[in-house]
Design a protein around this motif. Sequence first.
Motif, mmCIF file in Angstrom:
data_model
loop_
_atom_site.group_PDB
_atom_site.id
_atom_site.type_symbol
_atom_site.label_atom_id
_atom_site.label_comp_id
_atom_site.label_asym_id
_atom_site.label_seq_id
_atom_site.Cartn_x
_atom_site.Cartn_y
_atom_site.Cartn_z
ATOM 1 N N VAL A 82 0.867 -1.181 0.000
ATOM 2 C CA VAL A 82 0.000 0.000 0.000
ATOM 3 C C VAL A 82 0.903 1.230 0.000
ATOM 4 N N ASP A 83 0.790 2.012 -1.047
ATOM 5 C CA ASP A 83 1.619 3.216 -1.180
ATOM 6 C C ASP A 83 0.742 4.429 -0.898
ATOM 7 N N THR A 84 1.021 5.080 0.209
ATOM 8 C CA THR A 84 0.151 6.166 0.674
ATOM 9 C C THR A 84 0.451 7.510 0.015
ATOM 10 N N HIS A 85 1.427 7.538 -0.890
ATOM 11 C CA HIS A 85 1.789 8.832 -1.488
ATOM 12 C C HIS A 85 2.543 8.580 -2.778
ATOM 13 N N SER A 86 1.874 8.801 -3.902
ATOM 14 C CA SER A 86 2.500 8.544 -5.195
ATOM 15 C C SER A 86 2.020 9.568 -6.205
ATOM 16 N N HIS A 87 2.833 9.740 -7.252
ATOM 17 C CA HIS A 87 2.449 10.674 -8.321
ATOM 18 C C HIS A 87 2.427 9.978 -9.678
ATOM 19 N N ILE A 88 2.223 8.659 -9.677
ATOM 20 C CA ILE A 88 2.148 7.967 -10.971
ATOM 21 C C ILE A 88 0.953 8.482 -11.753
ATOM 22 N N GLY A 89 1.069 8.390 -13.050
ATOM 23 C CA GLY A 89 -0.036 8.821 -13.908
ATOM 24 C C GLY A 89 0.112 10.236 -14.414
ATOM 25 N N GLY A 90 1.241 10.865 -14.063
ATOM 26 C CA GLY A 90 1.525 12.203 -14.585
ATOM 27 C C GLY A 90 0.496 13.243 -14.226
ATOM 28 N N ALA A 91 -0.153 13.056 -13.091
ATOM 29 C CA ALA A 91 -1.288 13.923 -12.781
ATOM 30 C C ALA A 91 -0.881 15.231 -12.126
ATOM 31 N N GLY A 92 -1.525 16.309 -12.536
ATOM 32 C CA GLY A 92 -1.416 17.577 -11.847
ATOM 33 C C GLY A 92 -2.740 17.842 -11.130
ATOM 34 N N GLY A 93 -2.651 18.536 -10.024
ATOM 35 C CA GLY A 93 -3.867 18.915 -9.312
ATOM 36 C C GLY A 93 -4.176 20.363 -9.583
ATOM 37 N N ALA A 94 -4.076 21.166 -8.535
ATOM 38 C CA ALA A 94 -4.390 22.585 -8.641
ATOM 39 C C ALA A 94 -3.467 23.271 -9.643
ATOM 40 N N ASP A 95 -3.954 24.385 -10.200
ATOM 41 C CA ASP A 95 -3.120 25.170 -11.107
ATOM 42 C C ASP A 95 -2.534 26.366 -10.359
ATOM 43 N N GLY A 96 -1.926 27.291 -11.073
ATOM 44 C CA GLY A 96 -1.221 28.387 -10.430
ATOM 45 C C GLY A 96 -2.088 29.562 -10.016
ATOM 46 N N SER A 97 -3.400 29.414 -10.101
ATOM 47 C CA SER A 97 -4.271 30.567 -9.869
ATOM 48 C C SER A 97 -4.496 30.875 -8.390
ATOM 49 N N ALA A 98 -4.321 29.920 -7.537
ATOM 50 C CA ALA A 98 -4.578 30.149 -6.115
ATOM 51 C C ALA A 98 -3.873 29.098 -5.277
ATOM 52 N N PRO A 99 -3.549 29.427 -4.029
ATOM 53 C CA PRO A 99 -2.808 28.473 -3.193
ATOM 54 C C PRO A 99 -3.682 27.385 -2.552
ATOM 55 N N ILE A 100 -5.006 27.617 -2.516
ATOM 56 C CA ILE A 100 -5.885 26.640 -1.860
ATOM 57 C C ILE A 100 -7.011 26.282 -2.823
ATOM 58 N N GLN A 101 -6.999 25.024 -3.309
ATOM 59 C CA GLN A 101 -7.978 24.630 -4.331
ATOM 60 C C GLN A 101 -8.578 23.253 -4.018
ATOM 61 N N PRO A 102 -9.409 23.201 -2.971
ATOM 62 C CA PRO A 102 -9.962 21.899 -2.575
ATOM 63 C C PRO A 102 -10.972 21.330 -3.560
ATOM 64 N N ASP A 103 -11.421 22.141 -4.509
ATOM 65 C CA ASP A 103 -12.400 21.652 -5.489
ATOM 66 C C ASP A 103 -11.761 20.762 -6.551
ATOM 67 N N VAL A 104 -10.445 20.865 -6.716
ATOM 68 C CA VAL A 104 -9.769 20.150 -7.804
ATOM 69 C C VAL A 104 -9.557 18.683 -7.420
ATOM 70 N N ARG A 105 -9.938 17.802 -8.344
ATOM 71 C CA ARG A 105 -9.759 16.366 -8.103
ATOM 72 C C ARG A 105 -8.631 15.824 -8.973
ATOM 73 N N VAL A 106 -7.715 15.106 -8.380
ATOM 74 C CA VAL A 106 -6.614 14.546 -9.165
ATOM 75 C C VAL A 106 -7.119 13.460 -10.101
ATOM 76 N N LEU A 107 -8.256 12.858 -9.755
ATOM 77 C CA LEU A 107 -8.758 11.757 -10.579
ATOM 78 C C LEU A 107 -9.107 12.220 -11.995
ATOM 79 N N ASP A 108 -9.336 13.520 -12.150
ATOM 80 C CA ASP A 108 -9.641 14.048 -13.479
ATOM 81 C C ASP A 108 -8.386 14.268 -14.316
#
Lengths: 452, 412
Positions: A82-108
């Motif tokens: 069980v890997d509790t922290h990985s970045h496989i899949g080349g995924a980005g989350g939030a963009d550079g527009s704001a420091p806090i973006q809880p609406d963004v889902r990495v699954l997308d």
Amino acid sequence: MQFGFFGAVACVLACAAAHAQDTPLAFTHARVITASGPEIADGTLVVHKGTILAVGDAGQVAIPAGAEIIDARGKVIMPGLVDTHSHIGGAGGADGSAPIQPDVRVLDAINPLDSGFRRAVAGGITTVNVMPGSGHLLSGQTVYLKLRRKAGKPFARIDDLFIRDDKGNPTRGIKMANGTNSQREAPFPGTRAKSAALVRERFIKAQEYAAKVEAARNPDGTFDPAKRPPRDLGLEALGDVLSGATVVHHHTHRADDIMTVLRLQREFGFRVVLHHVSEAWKVADEIAAAGAGCSIIVIDSPGGKLEAAELSLGTGGALERAGAAVCIHTDDWITDSRRFLRSAALAVRGGMSREGALRAVTLAGAKMLDLGERVGSLEPGKDADFLVLSGDPFSVYTKIEKTYVEGQLVFDLANPEDHLFAVGGFGAGRDQEPYLCCAKQALQDAGIGGGE
Amino acid sequence: MTALAASASAQVAIRADVVHTMAGEPIRDGVVLMRDGKIEAVGPATQVKIPEGYTLLRAAIATPGLIDARGTVGVSGLLNQKQDQDQLDRSSPIQPELRAIDAYNPNDPLVQWVRSFGITAVHTGHAPGELISGQTMVVKTSGRTVEAALVKDGVTVAATLSPWAQKSGDRSTGTRGKMVAMLREQLIKAREYREKRESKAASALKDSPTDTSGDSKPETTKEEPARDLRLEMLGRVIAGEVPLLVSANRAQDIQNVLRLADEFGIRVILDSGAEAYQLIDEIAARKIPVIIHPSMARAYGELENMSVETPAKLVAAGVRVAMQSGYESYVPKTRVVLFEAGITAAHGLSFEQALALVTRDAAMILGVQSRLGTLEPGKDADVALFDGDPFEFTSKCVGVIINGEVVSSTPR
């Protein structure tokens, strides 16, 4: 902090979605590491329809009629990692527009065709928390995945990998970070105090939002549309954090930054797993007293950034001795998923107990994802996620020969294509640039990793 | 030499369950005697008696001090801040005059870090990333000054023939073709420079007994090129005195390296070489040694097709191979060749073949084999001690000896 509560219900839908594995499979005479009890020197594991039917001494486990029996003499069988922290899949989350973006889902943003998935199963990883990066105070929602794969097929659809809760929603956490990674030009914070102030401000908004939603609730549980505030995806996601439904996965390195996370956690009552924690060895007692779990990274050398200058191979052992819950992660591609077991072995080299290090890549990690009722150990009723190894899990000479997820073979070293991803070679390449704010910048600054 | 002198009185004896001398079969229950910074005797305990007055160290395994065959330790510091990163100057694509000795910080914590895993010497200096980034050197991982640590200066000139050295926009070096063209141009210039300097030196030597008037021939003076540090160093490459260490990974780029070696007849060491397995016969035929990328390097970008089986394939073809820590721009700030070599022992190499990548064969590729790389009488007293198989992740390095002096005894 109470782990496990949400795990029990998380199973229902995803278990039903497991591939049919109609013939029971029995591995006999293996050395079995269960992660929840003592090792079994001469053990048998029986799995059926994606679930563990039985595990125990070879002489005592009844093998069902019609089962396919695999003589696993000389092999080691252990839970899928069980890997509790990985970045496989080349995924980005939030963009550079704001420091806090809880609406963004990495699954997308995850590309399941990324070769990182193939490498992860080659490394024995069966459950993974894919996270957005650490360049934000809050970079979005993470997603917990099972690396399910049909034989001979690629990891095609991210939806097939979700671990769904009782409402059918993908289970996930929230990624937060403090320290230097999330500091830059406005609107991002420029100091640690500003970082904390921005986070507090947003959590207070979320509390107010949640209170308004609650006030709109009718006695029958429905909501009065006139009173209910307009939907705010970000504040909704933070509401789940405040209610304890979603765990905060918090990137933090320096001892004072760790203490800041715990201070915010006390103020808002969220559940938190502290990630990386380079200087946790300095405040191990405080972490244990707060009941916060730690997901640590094991790195070949300290430094590379100021916050990791005092990183130690002894962190796992120090936390374990202090009585804190410890798991280990890859942070792939900071460390390679294929070398995940090595991280646990190095933690042992640094002073962690062998049992603790084995749990740290299995059951302890599962618990920190609220999946401890379902994965992370070999126990009847749990998902049939397991590995067949050629020898001791901590030996450099040991090969991961087979990886099973829910009874399905998702990696087989004897298969030439899987072998390619396990050892590398032509065509094993990554097809997408990893998205990691700071590492990528550092590579570019150095001229390595594409242009100037 | 001060550091050597200071430790000269040390007399240390090691007794280990197995001594891997790398100069013959492993010795069971072996003894290594060290005196005045050099190895005095090596052999089975039954034959080599430990004299009175020697400090005795015991361990399960003794190996030659490990050599990191290509890294930036001490040049690219732990903190990774601008002030401690001296591995690459980006002002010009061709700077062979940059010396590693002018960039090395022997007090950087990473030097001690790698030492604590048994690494007693590093081939460090300028990183890949420019067409010619500068020089490299071999230093011991002890000594307060670079002079005290130095084993050999100007070991290679580091070049990069890969997109790592590529510049964006309208600047050179913008393409592979341009990179090779620029490098060829410089090597041709260096050859001419060298020839002119040599012919001038020869004629000066011939003239000097009779040329007492102080008059100089005007045409000779015109021909004599002014001293040029850049061409001087490249001239040493052209003359075969110093190898060109070329970082290349794609098979396409490695072919460019081979073509260059053929054209100029220079000594070349292939650095990184992720796709070297595609050109094994070509590399073997030219006897080009390979300092292979770390086994656990990130399989990404130029290295996306790397394989942990490459060292075994190269060694099987008779290519001399060494292991590097490489250059790391982020986390971890350096890799540890002990671990990187260990992975190769699990992928086709025998234990001693894998150990050779970080001992004997590394020393031979770097031209320091008269002092480093094996445990033999007369060689430097650099030894690493382990409590079990050195390549096992859970074993510990329990002692490090450099120049006959115990420099680390905390198990790690």
